[in-house]
Scaffold this active site. Structure first.
Site, PDB file in Angstrom:
ATOM      1  N   MET A  30      19.459  22.463  61.041  1.00 62.08           N
ATOM      2  CA  MET A  30      20.216  21.395  61.515  1.00 62.08           C
ATOM      3  C   MET A  30      21.501  22.117  60.135  1.00 62.08           C
ATOM      4  O   MET A  30      22.340  21.200  60.147  1.00 62.08           O
ATOM      5  CB  MET A  30      19.767  20.196  61.310  1.00 62.08           C
ATOM      6  CG  MET A  30      18.882  20.147  61.899  1.00 62.08           C
ATOM      7  SD  MET A  30      18.264  18.119  62.139  1.00 62.08           S
ATOM      8  CE  MET A  30      18.417  17.158  60.670  1.00 62.08           C
ATOM      9  N   TYR A  32      23.667  23.232  57.014  1.00 57.05           N
ATOM     10  CA  TYR A  32      24.242  23.246  55.287  1.00 57.05           C
ATOM     11  C   TYR A  32      23.205  23.664  54.444  1.00 57.05           C
ATOM     12  O   TYR A  32      21.945  22.783  53.944  1.00 57.05           O
ATOM     13  CB  TYR A  32      24.093  21.495  54.880  1.00 57.05           C
ATOM     14  CG  TYR A  32      25.541  21.503  54.015  1.00 57.05           C
ATOM     15  CD1 TYR A  32      26.120  20.881  54.266  1.00 57.05           C
ATOM     16  CD2 TYR A  32      24.336  21.154  52.969  1.00 57.05           C
ATOM     17  CE1 TYR A  32      26.716  20.978  52.871  1.00 57.05           C
ATOM     18  CE2 TYR A  32      25.085  21.084  51.129  1.00 57.05           C
ATOM     19  CZ  TYR A  32      26.809  20.720  51.678  1.00 57.05           C
ATOM     20  OH  TYR A  32      26.896  20.762  50.479  1.00 57.05           O
ATOM     21  N   LEU A  33      22.785  24.949  55.361  1.00 53.29           N
ATOM     22  CA  LEU A  33      21.786  25.657  54.981  1.00 53.29           C
ATOM     23  C   LEU A  33      21.640  26.159  53.062  1.00 53.29           C
ATOM     24  O   LEU A  33      22.695  25.946  52.638  1.00 53.29           O
ATOM     25  CB  LEU A  33      22.583  26.950  55.051  1.00 53.29           C
ATOM     26  CG  LEU A  33      22.772  27.723  56.383  1.00 53.29           C
ATOM     27  CD1 LEU A  33      23.225  28.886  57.000  1.00 53.29           C
ATOM     28  CD2 LEU A  33      21.343  26.850  57.610  1.00 53.29           C
ATOM     29  N   HIS A  34      20.860  26.487  52.945  1.00 56.05           N
ATOM     30  CA  HIS A  34      20.715  26.866  51.716  1.00 56.05           C
ATOM     31  C   HIS A  34      19.307  27.419  51.339  1.00 56.05           C
ATOM     32  O   HIS A  34      18.505  28.091  52.475  1.00 56.05           O
ATOM     33  CB  HIS A  34      20.289  25.497  50.769  1.00 56.05           C
ATOM     34  CG  HIS A  34      18.419  24.838  51.163  1.00 56.05           C
ATOM     35  ND1 HIS A  34      17.517  24.920  51.318  1.00 56.05           N
ATOM     36  CD2 HIS A  34      18.732  22.923  52.023  1.00 56.05           C
ATOM     37  CE1 HIS A  34      16.915  23.876  52.348  1.00 56.05           C
ATOM     38  NE2 HIS A  34      16.949  23.560  52.745  1.00 56.05           N
ATOM     39  N   GLY A  36      16.284  27.670  51.375  1.00 60.77           N
ATOM     40  CA  GLY A  36      14.888  27.345  51.518  1.00 60.77           C
ATOM     41  C   GLY A  36      15.085  27.908  53.295  1.00 60.77           C
ATOM     42  O   GLY A  36      14.389  28.598  54.048  1.00 60.77           O
ATOM     43  N   HIS A  37      16.420  27.684  53.891  1.00 61.49           N
ATOM     44  CA  HIS A  37      16.491  28.168  54.856  1.00 61.49           C
ATOM     45  C   HIS A  37      16.991  29.806  54.922  1.00 61.49           C
ATOM     46  O   HIS A  37      16.455  30.506  55.812  1.00 61.49           O
ATOM     47  CB  HIS A  37      17.826  28.078  56.201  1.00 61.49           C
ATOM     48  CG  HIS A  37      17.917  26.400  55.855  1.00 61.49           C
ATOM     49  ND1 HIS A  37      18.770  25.267  55.276  1.00 61.49           N
ATOM     50  CD2 HIS A  37      17.450  25.438  57.453  1.00 61.49           C
ATOM     51  CE1 HIS A  37      18.884  24.363  55.603  1.00 61.49           C
ATOM     52  NE2 HIS A  37      18.197  24.395  56.560  1.00 61.49           N
ATOM     53  N   GLN A  61      16.315  12.529  66.385  1.00 62.51           N
ATOM     54  CA  GLN A  61      15.537  12.808  65.232  1.00 62.51           C
ATOM     55  C   GLN A  61      16.725  11.451  64.463  1.00 62.51           C
ATOM     56  O   GLN A  61      15.603  11.593  64.065  1.00 62.51           O
ATOM     57  CB  GLN A  61      15.605  13.987  65.306  1.00 62.51           C
ATOM     58  CG  GLN A  61      16.019  14.964  64.414  1.00 62.51           C
ATOM     59  CD  GLN A  61      16.081  16.191  64.078  1.00 62.51           C
ATOM     60  OE1 GLN A  61      15.442  17.294  64.659  1.00 62.51           O
ATOM     61  NE2 GLN A  61      15.345  16.471  62.946  1.00 62.51           N
ATOM     62  N   GLY A 146       8.957  25.345  57.707  1.00 65.12           N
ATOM     63  CA  GLY A 146       9.154  25.121  56.459  1.00 65.12           C
ATOM     64  C   GLY A 146       7.521  23.754  55.994  1.00 65.12           C
ATOM     65  O   GLY A 146       7.934  23.014  56.545  1.00 65.12           O
ATOM     66  N   VAL A 175      10.211  26.118  49.168  1.00 69.81           N
ATOM     67  CA  VAL A 175      11.476  26.654  48.295  1.00 69.81           C
ATOM     68  C   VAL A 175      12.364  25.681  47.238  1.00 69.81           C
ATOM     69  O   VAL A 175      12.582  24.442  47.952  1.00 69.81           O
ATOM     70  CB  VAL A 175      12.399  27.520  48.345  1.00 69.81           C
ATOM     71  CG1 VAL A 175      13.276  28.017  47.588  1.00 69.81           C
ATOM     72  CG2 VAL A 175      11.583  28.763  49.521  1.00 69.81           C
TER      73      VAL A 175
HETATM   74  O1  PAF Z   1      13.971  20.648  59.865  1.00 67.61           O
HETATM   75  C1  PAF Z   1      14.535  20.698  61.099  1.00 67.61           C
HETATM   76  O2  PAF Z   1      15.942  20.682  59.722  1.00 67.61           O
HETATM   77  C2  PAF Z   1      14.791  19.906  61.962  1.00 67.61           C
HETATM   78  O3  PAF Z   1      14.133  18.741  62.450  1.00 67.61           O
HETATM   79  C3  PAF Z   1      14.796  20.871  63.279  1.00 67.61           C
HETATM   80  C4  PAF Z   1      13.855  21.253  63.229  1.00 67.61           C
HETATM   81  C5  PAF Z   1      15.808  22.415  62.861  1.00 67.61           C
HETATM   82  C6  PAF Z   1      14.820  20.338  64.310  1.00 67.61           C
HETATM   83  O4  PAF Z   1      16.578  19.804  64.739  1.00 67.61           O
END
Ligand code: PAF
Length: 289
Positions: A30, A32-34, A36-37, A61, A146, A175
């Site tokens: 989703m 705002y990467l860090h 962990g991603h 969600q 993760g 992470v």
């Molecule tokens: O873990 C997340 O960032 C979200 O739940 C995902 C898997 C990208 C689904 O929107």
């Protein structure tokens, strides 16, 4: 790195990579990467030939629309980080590309009944629906998630089995920052006092580990000790501290087999989750925090 908004273009580019004999890896996010991603991207770089990342803040969600509105975003920075990490294709759909009068949802029962599922109605249905859609769009060979979102991973694994997605699901370790705080896009919302208090999550898991290592197996005694650790820094606002079996995530009174200790606690308005996986080999156990 190609940046793409259209599903049809993703299919073309992934199709071309596959024709060249490449294995496709996928990291849904989703944004705002860090770190962990980025660790998930690295895992795929070692195992696949063409890495796709999606960035899509999936409204479906979010059971709390304020949480959706305030979800952190920095798409420019995300694009730079993704490119640097070696992502080949970045899928950035907008809401109308993903959902137009959708009447179908995907649910996984039982696994979603407790932990976050009990506190965030509709959340997992939103996750499994969007992940199914993304899997059908990207059609990866391997997707990685993760351990921090342990209930999400357990549900996705079950969904992949039940719905016959031909996708290998990899689980990546949590992470953490140097001081032990699990990385999360939501950490950005913490004041410095809240951030400091949030270290109690990790401390409480280490306390549980110590108890397990010295032979304690009673879930309620471990939960009490963890509560004590958390309540020394925050008053109330503990969504849950639970001990559950793994991977089916049912409450257990005694820790005698593979299990998870998971917790969700509010620090100010920010809800953080963390967990420890407990793996048994014969009588000896391994705690993965
Ligand atoms: O873990 C997340 O960032 C979200 O739940 C995902 C898997 C990208 C689904 O929107």
């Amino acid at each position: 790195m190609e940046r793409v908004k259209e599903i049809s273009r993703v299919r073309e580019l992934v199709g071309a990579a596959r024709e060249d004999g490449g294995r496709i890896g996928f990291v849904p996010t989703m944004g705002y990467l860090h770190e962990g991603h980025l660790s998930l991207v690295r895992i795929l770089k070692e195992r696949t030939d063409f890495v796709v990342m999606s960035i899509f803040v999936n409204k479906l969600q979010f059971n709390d629309l304020n949480d959706f509105d305030s979800y952190p975003k920095d798409i420019q920075r995300d694009m730079e980080l993704a490119e640097k990490a070696g992502v080949d294709l970045l899928f950035l759909p907008d809401d109308s590309e993903m959902y137009s009068n959708n009447l179908t949802v995907v649910d996984v029962h039982e696994i979603t009944e407790n932990l976050c599922g009990a506190h965030r109605p509709g959340h997992f249905q939103g996750v499994f629906t969007v992940v199914s859609k993304l899997f059908n769009i990207v059609q990866p060979d391997v997707a990685v998630f993760g351990q921090k979102d342990i209930q999400q991973v357990s549900g996705i694994k079950k969904m992949v089995t039940d719905l016959n997605f031909p996708i290998e699901i990899k689980v990546a370790p949590i992470v953490r920052e140097k001081d032990g705080l699990a990385m999360s896009s939501r950490n950005k919302h913490l004041s410095s006092e809240e951030r400091n208090n949030a270290l109690a999550l990790n401390r409480s898991l280490h306390r549980a580990k110590k108890m397990l290592m010295s032979g304690e197996r009673d879930s309620s005694i471990i939960i009490e000790a963890m509560k004590e650790e958390i309540s020394s820094v925050t008053h109330g606002d503990m969504d849950y501290i639970s001990v559950v079996s793994f991977p089916d995530l049912k409450d257990v009174d005694r820790i005698d087999g593979d299990s998870v200790i998971a917790l969700a606690v509010y620090f100010g308005d920010t809800r953080l989750i963390d967990n420890m996986l407990i793996e048994f080999t014969g009588d000896s156990l391994n705690c993965i925090i």
